[in-house]
Write a protein that holds these residues in place. Structure first.
Motif: not given
Length: 467
Positions: A51, A105, A107-108, A175
Motif C-alpha cells: 500500500w 479481505f 482492500d484499503s 492475507r
C-alpha cells in the motif's frame, strides 16, 4: 445453618480437573488473543510495500487495534461486573475473531484500520475477564503460577503468528494469516459449555443454587446442604462504580498501577510492531527479522512461567518490580553494538522481562482490588495502560521516520521500564506502610487465613458471623 466462607474454600482448594479445564480454555483464548495482536508486526513490512505506507501511516494503522483494546478494556471490564464474566468473554471472542478474519479481505488502509479497531475492542475486553476468572478460582499458593501459565499463551500466540508468517508471507502474502483467526469461532460452542461463571458474581446476583453446584465442582469433598449460606468475598457490594477504584485509600495506588501498565505495554507493543522492520532497516533479511520477533515471544514464554513461579515464592510485587527494572536495563544494553548471537540473547531476555512483567502486573492489579470491582479495576488499568500501547507503535514510527540508528531506538524503549519499576516501588512502599497502620491500630487480632489443608476439615470453612 452454616455460613461458609467461599473465598477461603477456593483459596484452599487443591489443583484438580476443574482448574485444569479453566486453565486450558483460558490459555487457548489468550493464544488467539496474542496471535491476533502480534500478526500486525508480522505483516507490517508487506503492508508497507503493498500500500506504499510511510512509517507514520504504518504506526497510526498499528495503533488502531490498540485504541480498540483501550475501549474494550474500559467497556467490558466494568460490564462483566454487571452481566458476568462468561457472557463478556463470549462476546469478546466473537468480536476479535470475526473482525480479524475480515481484515484479510480489506482492500484499503482505511478499511483495514476500521476492522482492526473493532477487533481490538474484543481483544481488549477479553483479557481482564479471563484473568479475573482464573484469579478467583486458582488455589492461593499456585495463583501467580497459574495466571502466568495461562497468560503465557499470549507469547505462544505471538510465536505462532511469527512462525506462520515466516512460512506464509513470502509465498502467499499477508492475507491468509488473518483467515486463520476463524479458529476461535469454531470452538466457541465448546467454550460456552465448559467455561464457568464467577462464583462471587453468582452470589452477588442472588443465584445461590448455581453457586453451590459450581462450588461442588471446584471442591469435590464439599457436600452442599439446602441450609448452607454461602458468603462471598467480604466487602462485596451489589452496585459497582468506577469511583470505587479511588475510594478507601486506593486513589494513588490506582494511578501508580495505571502508570506501570502504560510503561509495560508501551515496551511490548512498540517492540512487537516495529522489531521486524527495525531489523530489516538494519540490514537483516525479512525472514531473519521475523525470527527476532519469534525469539522475543519465546523469551516471553520463559519469562512468564519463571516470573509466576518466582512470584509465588518471593512475592508478586517484588518480582514485578525486578522484571520491569530488568526490561529497562536489557533494552538499554541493546543500544550497544553487539554480535548477532548476543543480540538474540538480549532480545530473548527483553521478551522475558517485558511480557513477564505485564503478566505479573495483571495478577498484581487483580489482587489489589476486592472481588466486586476486580474486573473493573483490571479493565481500567489495562484500558488506561493502552495509552502506552498506542504510543509504542507511534513512537517507533517517529524513530523510524527520523532514520535514527537502531541503538537509539532501543535506548528510547528502555526508559519506560525504569519508570514502571519506580511506580511499582512507590506502590509497594505505600502499601507496606498502610498495612503496618492497619495491623497496629485497626486489627489487633486479625483472623488467620484458612490453611491450605482446610478443604480436608469442613469446620474451617465456616465463617463466624462477627468476622
Amino acid at each position: 445453618m452454616r455460613n461458609l466462607d467461599v473465598t477461603g474454600m477456593l483459596d484452599a482448594a487443591r489443583f484438580n480437573a476443574f482448574h485444569a479445564r479453566l486453565l486450558l480454555w483460558g490459555a487457548l483464548i489468550i493464544v488467539f488473543d496474542g496471535y491476533d495482536l502480534v500478526i500486525y508486526g508480522v505483516v507490517l513490512p508487506a503492508l508497507m510495500n503493498d500500500w506504499g505506507l510511510t512509517a507514520l501511516q504504518a504506526g497510526l494503522l498499528g495503533s488502531c487495534a490498540l485504541m480498540g483494546m483501550m475501549l474494550g478494556a474500559l467497556i467490558f471490564g466494568p460490564l462483566a461486573d454487571y452481566i458476568g464474566r462468561r457472557r463478556s468473554i463470549f462476546m469478546c471472542v466473537a468480536l476479535f475473531s470475526s473482525f480479524t478474519v475480515l481484515n484479510g479481505f480489506a482492500d484499503s488502509p482505511e478499511a483495514f484500520a476500521v476492522l482492526r479497531l473493532l477487533a481490538g475492542v474484543g481483544l481488549g475486553g477479553v483479557m481482564p475477564n479471563i484473568i479475573a476468572l482464573m484469579n478467583e478460582y486458582a488455589p492461593r499458593k499456585q495463583r501467580s503460577t497459574l495466571i502466568a501459565l495461562m497468560f503465557s499463551g499470549y507469547a505462544a500466540g505471538g510465536m505462532l503468528s511469527a512462525g506462520l508468517g515466516m512460512l506464509i508471507v513470502p509465498a502467499w502474502g499477508w492475507r491468509p494469516l488473518f483467515f486463520m483467526a476463524a479458529v476461535p469461532l469454531l470452538v466457541l460452542p465448546l467454550l460456552i459449555r465448559q467455561l464457568p461463571e464467577s462464583i462471587n458474581f453468582l452470589l452477588r446476583s442472588g443465584q445461590r443454587q448455581r453457586a453451590q453446584l459450581l462450588l461442588q465442582r471446584v471442591l469435590p469433598r464439599y457436600v452442599g446442604q439446602p441450609s448452607d449460606h454461602l458468603l462471598g468475598e467480604e466487602g462485596q457490594q451489589t452496585r459497582v462504580s468506577i469511583i470505587q477504584l479511588f475510594q478507601d485509600g486506593r486513589l494513588i495506588n490506582t494511578l501508580l498501577l495505571w502508570l506501570a501498565f502504560a510503561c509495560s505495554l508501551l515496551m511490548i507493543y512498540g517492540l512487537s510492531a516495529w522489531l521486524p522492520k527495525m531489523m530489516t532497516m538494519a540490514g537483516y533479511a525479512l525472514t531473519s527479522s521475523i525470527a527476532f520477533l519469534l525469539i522475543l515471544n519465546a523469551g516471553a514464554i520463559v519469562g512468564s512461567l519463571f516470573g509466576g513461579w518466582l512470584a509465588d515464592r518471593c512475592g508478586l510485587g517484588r518480582v514485578l518490580l525486578a522484571f520491569l527494572a530488568a526490561s529497562g536495563v536489557v533494552l538499554g544494553l541493546m543500544a550497544v553494538k553487539s554480535p548477532l548471537s548476543v543480540m538474540y540473547v538480549l532480545i530473548g531476555i527483553a521478551g522475558a522481562g517485558t511480557t513477564g512483567a505485564q503478566i505479573l502486573a495483571n495478577a498484581f492489579a487483580v489482587q489489589s482490588y476486592p472481588a466486586h470491582i476486580r474486573s473493573t479495576g483490571l479493565g481500567w488499568a489495562m484500558g488506561i495502560g493502552r495509552i502506552g500501547a498506542i504510543v509504542g507503535p507511534l513512537l517507533g514510527a517517529v524513530l523510524q521516520g527520523f532514520t535514527l540508528p537502531l541503538q537509539v531506538s532501543f535506548l528510547v524503549f528502555a526508559i519506560p521500564g525504569l519508570i514502571g519499576a519506580a511506580a511499582i516501588g512507590v506502590f509497594l512502599i505505600r502499601t507496606s506502610r498502610w498495612q503496618d497502620v492497619v495491623l497496629e491500630f485497626d486489627l489487633p487480632n486479625p483472623p488467620p487465613h484458612p490453611s491450605v489443608d482446610s478443604q480436608n476439615d469442613p469446620r474451617l470453612w465456616v465463617r463466624s458471623p462477627d468476622l
